[in-house]
Write a protein that holds these residues in place. Sequence first.
Motif, PDB file in Angstrom:
ATOM      1  N   TYR A 168      24.123 117.226   7.091  1.00 22.99           N
ATOM      2  CA  TYR A 168      23.159 117.263   8.194  1.00 22.99           C
ATOM      3  C   TYR A 168      22.500 118.631   8.231  1.00 22.99           C
ATOM      4  O   TYR A 168      23.170 119.656   8.306  1.00 22.99           O
ATOM      5  N   GLU A 182      18.475 119.442   9.723  1.00 23.20           N
ATOM      6  CA  GLU A 182      17.214 118.813  10.107  1.00 23.20           C
ATOM      7  C   GLU A 182      16.050 119.151   9.180  1.00 23.20           C
ATOM      8  O   GLU A 182      15.259 118.280   8.816  1.00 23.20           O
ATOM      9  N   THR A 183      15.941 120.423   8.800  1.00 28.78           N
ATOM     10  CA  THR A 183      14.787 120.862   8.013  1.00 28.78           C
ATOM     11  C   THR A 183      14.830 120.351   6.584  1.00 28.78           C
ATOM     12  O   THR A 183      13.791 120.038   5.992  1.00 28.78           O
ATOM     13  N   ALA A 240      15.258 111.272   9.234  1.00 25.01           N
ATOM     14  CA  ALA A 240      14.707 111.819  10.477  1.00 25.01           C
ATOM     15  C   ALA A 240      15.066 110.894  11.630  1.00 25.01           C
ATOM     16  O   ALA A 240      15.521 109.762  11.427  1.00 25.01           O
ATOM     17  N   ALA A 297      18.917 110.437  11.140  1.00 20.82           N
ATOM     18  CA  ALA A 297      19.488 111.767  10.943  1.00 20.82           C
ATOM     19  C   ALA A 297      20.685 111.982  11.872  1.00 20.82           C
ATOM     20  O   ALA A 297      21.730 112.508  11.457  1.00 20.82           O
ATOM     21  N   GLU A 298      20.540 111.572  13.120  1.00 22.74           N
ATOM     22  CA  GLU A 298      21.633 111.738  14.077  1.00 22.74           C
ATOM     23  C   GLU A 298      22.832 110.873  13.685  1.00 22.74           C
ATOM     24  O   GLU A 298      23.994 111.272  13.848  1.00 22.74           O
ATOM     25  N   ARG A 349      24.789 112.666  11.000  1.00 17.29           N
ATOM     26  CA  ARG A 349      25.646 113.719  11.565  1.00 17.29           C
ATOM     27  C   ARG A 349      26.913 113.120  12.164  1.00 17.29           C
ATOM     28  O   ARG A 349      28.022 113.613  11.922  1.00 17.29           O
ATOM     29  N   ILE A 388      18.205 117.986  21.042  1.00 20.41           N
ATOM     30  CA  ILE A 388      18.017 117.217  19.814  1.00 20.41           C
ATOM     31  C   ILE A 388      18.404 115.783  20.106  1.00 20.41           C
ATOM     32  O   ILE A 388      19.526 115.510  20.542  1.00 20.41           O
TER      33      ILE A 388
END
Length: 360
Positions: A88, A90-91, A96, A100-101, A104, A134
Amino acid sequence: MQQSPLIDMLGRQGVTRRGFLKYCATLASLMALPPAAGRAMAEAIGAVRRPSVIWLPFQECTGCTESITRSHSPTIEGLIFEAISLDYQETLMAAAGHRAEAARDAAIRDNFGKYLLVVDGSVPLGAEGAYSCIGGRSNVDILREAAKGAAAIICVGTCSSYGGIPHANPNPTGAVAVSDVIKDKPIVNIPGCPPIPVVMTGVLAHYIAFGSLPELDAKNRPKAFFGETIHDRCYRRPFYDQGKFAKTFDDEGARKGWCLFELGCKGPVTHNACATVKWNGGTSWPVESGHGCLGCSEPDFWDAGSFYKALSQPSGPLNVGLAATAGGLATGAAVTVANRAKKSAARASHRTITVEDLEK
């Protein structure tokens, strides 16, 4: 399917064994480890099966991420991102939004108690954490959740280490350091605005190789990189000892490379490896480029500011303990001579680790 060892993966990408040994020898030398540590590091990293890393970017500018992507010898994508499973960030991650969450959450669940947690950016506590969120959740809530299963936490940048610029007066968001929130996990601080790339990758490699954090100072910084001040290793130091100071950035003294102390350089009270490791592949660093050190790797450096006022003038926390008189400077010079004599004697018995040492 079981992951193959890192050394096999690197071989498929064209990284030779000798190149890998050279990298480990360089890391061992940078961290002041004995020659045998280089081989041990190579064996441990080569056999590792990519530990999980979760990188949380909070109240920050992405400068720390930009910095680590410019790591050299090896490049970050050529070794570190293959040595770890960056689950994980973000960049840098392709996913996304909710995907993405979910990545994680899965990394936390599947690697609970074993993953490294990397954090950049301060943690805002004001307005119940609403200043930085976030996926609809506050940074502080995400940090507490992710920290529970972390084996260790690595704070990259002055913001996560000390609060950084968001923490500066009047601190409208209530920004704090990670260590102000998490008290029950081992934490290593790698301050800098941004930190030096190879310092970040070096700490990661040390943990991968030895399963522990490197030796830390009182501020939880790696002693290998933060054990001395900028002033201790600055190539302009001889001019300081001779009392030769540039008066403006474009006068004759500046053109001759004289000391920038009177122009506000904070090198005497700033601990970092800029003068030896340098930036941009070892090309240069601020003082070599003609600008004084800002002290960005020290707590409250922004409030202590007064970037173009010498430390002999009032300049906040950075001025504490620094002699302001000519007598004080003379004493400092005498101490410098004595310390250099001790260091010269120590270096006489020290030998740089080479690839040949590791191949014996």
